[in-house]
Design a protein around this motif. Structure first.
Motif, short mmCIF file in Angstrom:
data_model
loop_
_atom_site.label_atom_id
_atom_site.label_comp_id
_atom_site.label_asym_id
_atom_site.label_seq_id
_atom_site.Cartn_x
_atom_site.Cartn_y
_atom_site.Cartn_z
N PRO A 141 0.82 -1.21 0.00
CA PRO A 141 0.00 0.00 0.00
C PRO A 141 0.85 1.26 0.00
N ALA A 142 0.23 2.38 -0.37
CA ALA A 142 0.97 3.63 -0.53
C ALA A 142 1.73 4.03 0.73
N SER A 143 1.12 3.78 1.90
CA SER A 143 1.76 4.18 3.15
C SER A 143 3.03 3.40 3.45
N GLN A 144 3.23 2.26 2.77
CA GLN A 144 4.42 1.45 2.99
C GLN A 144 5.37 1.48 1.78
N ARG A 145 5.13 2.41 0.86
CA ARG A 145 5.90 2.43 -0.38
C ARG A 145 7.39 2.63 -0.13
N ASN A 146 7.75 3.59 0.74
CA ASN A 146 9.17 3.80 1.03
C ASN A 146 9.80 2.54 1.63
N VAL A 147 9.06 1.87 2.52
CA VAL A 147 9.56 0.65 3.13
C VAL A 147 9.71 -0.44 2.07
N GLY A 148 8.71 -0.58 1.21
CA GLY A 148 8.74 -1.63 0.20
C GLY A 148 9.94 -1.54 -0.71
N TYR A 149 10.20 -0.35 -1.23
CA TYR A 149 11.34 -0.22 -2.14
C TYR A 149 12.68 -0.19 -1.39
N SER A 150 12.67 0.21 -0.12
CA SER A 150 13.90 0.15 0.67
C SER A 150 14.28 -1.29 0.98
N VAL A 151 13.29 -2.13 1.30
CA VAL A 151 13.56 -3.56 1.51
C VAL A 151 14.07 -4.19 0.22
N GLN A 152 13.46 -3.81 -0.90
CA GLN A 152 13.94 -4.33 -2.18
C GLN A 152 15.39 -3.91 -2.42
N SER A 153 15.70 -2.66 -2.11
CA SER A 153 17.09 -2.19 -2.25
C SER A 153 18.03 -2.97 -1.35
N LEU A 154 17.59 -3.25 -0.10
CA LEU A 154 18.40 -4.02 0.84
C LEU A 154 18.70 -5.41 0.28
N LEU A 155 17.68 -6.11 -0.22
CA LEU A 155 17.86 -7.46 -0.75
C LEU A 155 18.72 -7.45 -2.01
N ALA A 332 25.56 0.00 0.58
CA ALA A 332 24.21 0.29 0.07
C ALA A 332 23.17 -0.47 0.88
N ALA A 333 23.46 -1.73 1.20
CA ALA A 333 22.52 -2.54 2.00
C ALA A 333 22.31 -1.92 3.37
N ILE A 334 23.40 -1.47 3.99
CA ILE A 334 23.29 -0.83 5.31
C ILE A 334 22.49 0.46 5.22
N PHE A 335 22.79 1.28 4.22
CA PHE A 335 22.07 2.54 4.07
C PHE A 335 20.59 2.31 3.77
N SER A 336 20.30 1.21 3.06
CA SER A 336 18.90 0.90 2.73
C SER A 336 18.05 0.71 3.98
N ILE A 337 18.67 0.25 5.07
CA ILE A 337 17.93 0.04 6.32
C ILE A 337 17.37 1.36 6.84
N PHE A 338 18.12 2.45 6.62
CA PHE A 338 17.72 3.76 7.14
C PHE A 338 17.04 4.63 6.09
N LEU A 339 17.05 4.16 4.84
CA LEU A 339 16.60 4.99 3.72
C LEU A 339 15.15 5.41 3.86
N ALA A 340 14.26 4.48 4.20
CA ALA A 340 12.84 4.80 4.29
C ALA A 340 12.57 5.85 5.37
N LYS A 341 13.19 5.67 6.54
CA LYS A 341 12.96 6.62 7.63
C LYS A 341 13.51 8.00 7.28
N LEU A 342 14.68 8.03 6.63
CA LEU A 342 15.25 9.32 6.21
C LEU A 342 14.33 10.01 5.20
N ALA A 343 13.82 9.23 4.24
CA ALA A 343 12.95 9.81 3.22
C ALA A 343 11.65 10.32 3.84
#
Length: 487
Positions: A141-155, A332-343
């Motif tokens: 869902p839209a409210s989890q979009r930053n999380v969704g793509y950040s998890v994808q970036s992490l993986l 990049a994987a480490i930064f991805s963990i914080f990416l959604a919250k920063l965004a």
């Protein structure tokens, strides 16, 4: 009024993208080793970028068609997962065959066979890439979009770390040979590709069987659309010319957010392409002190054999490229963990632009790390001796990794909200134009720039990549974000 799309648990979000770990595992092996393989098979360094044009060309051709097809596909396997599954099987076949190019010399020249397998892998990777991007947009869902793509970036980056490191590990831990004479492929690279193909298939099967896509009625209800009306439109048989006309109409009338992101994508992906193609040559010359003549195929063809010290230096430098590529993927994987919250906290634009700027500065800094002094490096799993300059290169990999994490997540998080729900797949495919086109242009021009502007000194073209990444950072602030326009 559409139904509210349910929130997903963390592990549901994880499962949606888990297969991308394996796809990126294979893609990372390709990025770090294809220049090395093609050079060993006889490719001229000035022509390496021409061979690499296969990757973006396949993306340009494949992704829009796969996107359009997956938008219209609903079967027992799902909507996006049938394409992900088929692409993974084809990619694995290419990964098993490519390092065996010398075995097919009786039927076709090893170089030609290698390029054909590169084309197969790239086409197959692209069949996987687009549906994975669209799958997150569909399921999250839209409210989890930053999380969704950040998890994808992490993986993606976990896969890239292991994939980039694998040839080095097979050499320094298992003991496989990492050297190859002209016309051969190093044993460590061969086995890395075999393992990569196996991991790719395993992780994709996990996503296929652990992710249950929404049926059409439920999906379109969440998006506030009439499933019956969409099905009726999809069932209409249209002439090829009309379909092409409709496709180009979508390109012309693309969302304003996509237009703005296209500029940023141009500069950042032109830069990334240079890094992937020329980092091996750059550090072999700049850090290991190997003269540029040892990359000249006309010179090499005049020799009976390449001196063992040159072969060893090229092999060691090639392995170290795997280390630094793994390093930027790890950061990049480490930064991805914080990416959604920063965004969420300071905004996507600020995070995206800052990450790209840091990446650009990091590329340019490559020029200042030339030190041939041998130093013993303890990598926990083994100890190696490399020039001090090679060790210093781990510092700019922090910035490159942060930029890479942002490139993998932020454009899609910014774009997804502006796309019509029934055309997400095809628009994600069209958006790949903004990735493929700059890489194709880079492939056509980078070799000429290296030869005629930088006199084959490869470190200079890495600095050029840094300047282009800085241009990408500036362009982010001109992107206008919009919310979904429901069809």
């Amino acid at each position: 009024m559409g139904k509210q799309q349910p929130q997903l648990s963390f592990w549901q979000v994880w499962n949606v993208s888990f297969g991308f770990l394996g796809v990126q595992f294979g893609f990372a092996l390709q990025n770090a080793n294809v220049s090395r393989i093609l050079s060993d098979l006889g490719a001229d360094p000035h022509q390496l970028s021409f061979f690499w044009i296969v990757a973006p060309l396949m993306g340009l051709i494949v992704q829009p068609f796969v996107g359009a097809a997956s938008d219209r596909t609903w079967n027992r396997m799902g909507r996006r997962t049938p394409f992900i599954f088929a692409g993974a099987i084809a990619a694995a076949i290419g990964m098993f065959l490519m390092p065996n190019a010398p075995l097919f010399v009786a039927f076709v020249a090893p170089m030609i066979f290698g390029v054909l397998m590169l084309a197969l892998m790239d086409a197959s990777f692209n069949v996987c890439f687009q549906p994975f991007r669209a799958l997150v947009s569909d399921m999250v869902p839209a409210s989890q979009r930053n999380v969704g793509y950040s998890v994808q970036s992490l993986l993606i980056n976990i896969g890239a770390v292991v994939g980039s490191l694998l040839p080095f590990l097979l050499t320094n831990v298992i003991g496989l040979d990492n050297t190859a004479q002209q016309g051969e492929v190093a044993q460590s690279v061969m086995w890395a590709f075999y393992i990569g193909a196996t991991v790719l298939l395993g992780t994709v099967l996990w996503t296929v069987f652990r992710t249950k896509e929404y049926p059409p009625e439920q999906y379109y209800a969440y998006k506030g659309m009439d499933a019956a009306q969409v099905a009726k439109q999809n069932a209409e048989s249209k002439p090829v010319l009309e379909r092409l006309k409709n496709f180009f109409a979508l390109v012309i009338h693309m969302p304003v957010t996509m237009r703005g992101l296209a500029v940023t994508q141009f500069f950042s992906w032109f830069s990334l392409f240079i890094m992937w193609v020329y980092t091996t040559n750059a550090i072999t010359q700049h850090i290991w002190g190997v003269d540029k003549k040892w990359f000249d195929q006309s010179f090499l063809s005049s020799l009976d054999a390449i001196p063992l010290e040159i072969v060893a230096a090229k092999g060691a430098a090639g392995d170290w490229v795997g280390i630094i590529f793994a390093a930027y993927s790890l950061f990049a994987a480490i930064f991805s963990i914080f990416l959604a919250k920063l965004a969420d906290k300071i905004g996507r634009k600020v995070v995206y632009a800052s990450a790209l700027a840091l990446g650009g500065i990091s590329y340019i800094s490559f020029m200042f790390f030339q030190d041939l002094t041998p130093v013993d490096v303890n990598l926990l799993f083994t100890q190696v001796t490399v020039p001090m300059g090679a060790l210093y290169l781990l510092l700019p990999m922090v910035g490159v990794g942060i930029a890479w994490a942002a490139i993998l997540a932020m454009p899609y998080a910014m774009l997804a909200g502006s796309l019509p729900a029934d055309k997400t797949g095809i628009y994600m495919g069209i958006f790949n134009f903004t990735i493929a086109a700059p890489q194709i242009l880079s492939a056509l021009t980078a070799g000429l720039i290296l030869k005629y502007v930088f006199d084959n000194v490869a470190i200079n073209i890495i600095a050029l990549a840094g300047v282009l990444m800085l241009c990408a950072a500036i362009s982010v602030f001109f992107v206008k974000e919009t919310e979904r326009q429901e069809a």
